[in-house]
Design an enzyme around this catalytic site. Structure first.
Site, short mmCIF file in Angstrom:
data_model
loop_
_atom_site.label_atom_id
_atom_site.label_comp_id
_atom_site.label_asym_id
_atom_site.label_seq_id
_atom_site.Cartn_x
_atom_site.Cartn_y
_atom_site.Cartn_z
N SER A 235 -26.18 35.86 27.50
CA SER A 235 -25.18 34.80 27.33
C SER A 235 -23.92 35.30 26.63
O SER A 235 -22.83 34.79 26.90
CB SER A 235 -25.78 33.64 26.54
N HIS A 300 -23.97 33.10 21.94
CA HIS A 300 -23.06 32.35 22.81
C HIS A 300 -21.68 32.25 22.18
O HIS A 300 -20.66 32.48 22.85
CB HIS A 300 -23.60 30.94 23.06
#
Length: 361
Positions: A235, A300
């Protein structure tokens, strides 16, 4: 031909002679490239053209002449838009589609359409997807995802674990593991749909830099802000690419001609928000095998920060030298400072703070 207009071998010809040369032989050139050459003649205030500038433009080199032509090019887009051209083959339509997906100016799109040869192909995004997501998980582990509810969740040499942070490769190789089929699937979709067109336009070197910078920033962000958690998934790199692309669209909204751009941005943001929300929920959900926690979601955020800083600069400066961009050096310096800070943090902070780390796998 230019030597006929420069008998003294000065390396320059006048812009008037240059225009007459283009008028005489312009039919032999691609019309899009001819527009850029004419823009170069218009952009030169000294009244002369350097032969090397002409060579650079014809060979698609990144040079001052290219930048001058691009800066002036929007003033003389006299021919029809690339989108209006007919009779294109399937591959030509694909290249045109990629140009409109990623580039905000018509002359940039035409230049890319004329110069793209698919050599080399977008090998980085394809390779990292096949190797990271399918080859290792399917062949080596005999499973396509590493479920966090599985007893072997932490027993591999690739994911990042706070107790094993001295093994430096884990700050990169954690992208080879994923916490569930939904985690794997969404990252694959975003990586292929966004990463391949970006690599086709900007090249493997630039896109791999953004991707790897997002991956490293993601694991380092976890080691600083969520010190007791492991990390899995790509991610960080995926969010770096997607956030850079979305930010580039917003910054050049009027020039971007991709279809349904508002709807597509909304879908991308919803998918990213869903996956991020899933990661946050999973992080605080009771672990199936305590005291081993679930993966962190900070990777993230690290990827997003890389995307809207370094990534935006790279995507904004199509076919230009990043070394000449002041903002590039500022963001690169900030990134390097963060990496150095995180390294020292990992060396000293864990021993100074009284943290209860999960046991080594």
């Amino acid at each position: 031909l230019l030597s006929q207009f420069d008998p003294d071998n000065t390396g320059y010809i006048s812009t008037e002679k240059f225009r007459s040369l283009l008028q005489r032989h312009g039919s032999e050139l691609d019309p899009h490239k001819l527009e850029v050459l004419l823009a170069l003649a218009d952009s030169n205030s000294e009244g002369r053209i350097c032969y090397q500038d002409f060579v650079n433009l014809m060979s698609n080199k990144r040079s001052n002449s290219f930048r001058q032509a691009i800066l002036q090019g929007n003033r003389r887009l006299c021919s029809k838009a690339l989108l209006e051209e007919t009779g294109l083959s399937l591959s030509q339509r694909l290249i045109r589609h990629v140009a409109y997906e990623t580039l905000p100016r018509e002359i940039d799109r035409k230049w890319y359409y004329d110069s793209y040869t698919c050599c080399p192909p977008p090998w980085f995004m394809i390779t990292i997807t096949i190797v990271a997501f399918f080859l290792y998980n399917g062949v080596m582990l005999d499973r396509f995802v590493l479920q966090v509810t599985h007893p072997l969740y932490l027993k591999n040499a690739l994911l990042y674990h706070p107790q094993l942070r001295a093994q430096a490769w884990r700050y990169l190789t954690y992208i080879f593991m994923h916490a569930g089929i939904e985690h794997l699937g969404l990252n694959v979709v975003l990586q292929l749909l966004v990463g391949i067109p970006l690599e086709m336009v900007h090249g493997a070197a630039r896109i791999s830099f953004v991707y790897v910078a997002g991956v490293v920033a993601g694991s380092l962000a976890v080691s600083v802000a969520d010190m007791t958690a492991p990390v899995v998934g790509s991610s960080g790199g995926v969010y770096a690419l997607v956030s850079a692309h979305l930010a580039n669209i917003v910054m050049n909204w009027s020039g971007m001609k991709c279809q349904f751009k508002l709807l597509r941005m909304a879908v991308a943001l919803i998918c990213m928000s869903f996956e991020f929300g899933r990661a946050v929920w999973l992080r605080f959900h009771p672990s199936a095998y305590p005291p081993c926690p679930h993966p962190s979601f900070m990777a993230h955020l690290g990827g997003v920060m890389v995307g809207i800083t370094l990534g935006v600069i790279i995507l904004r400066n199509y076919e230009q030298r990043l070394q000449d961009q002041t903002l590039w050096w500022i963001f690169l310096s900030i990134y390097v400072i963060f990496v150095l800070f995180a390294i020292f943090w990992n060396i000293f902070a864990y021993s100074l703070l009284d943290l209860k780390l999960p046991p080594p796998p």
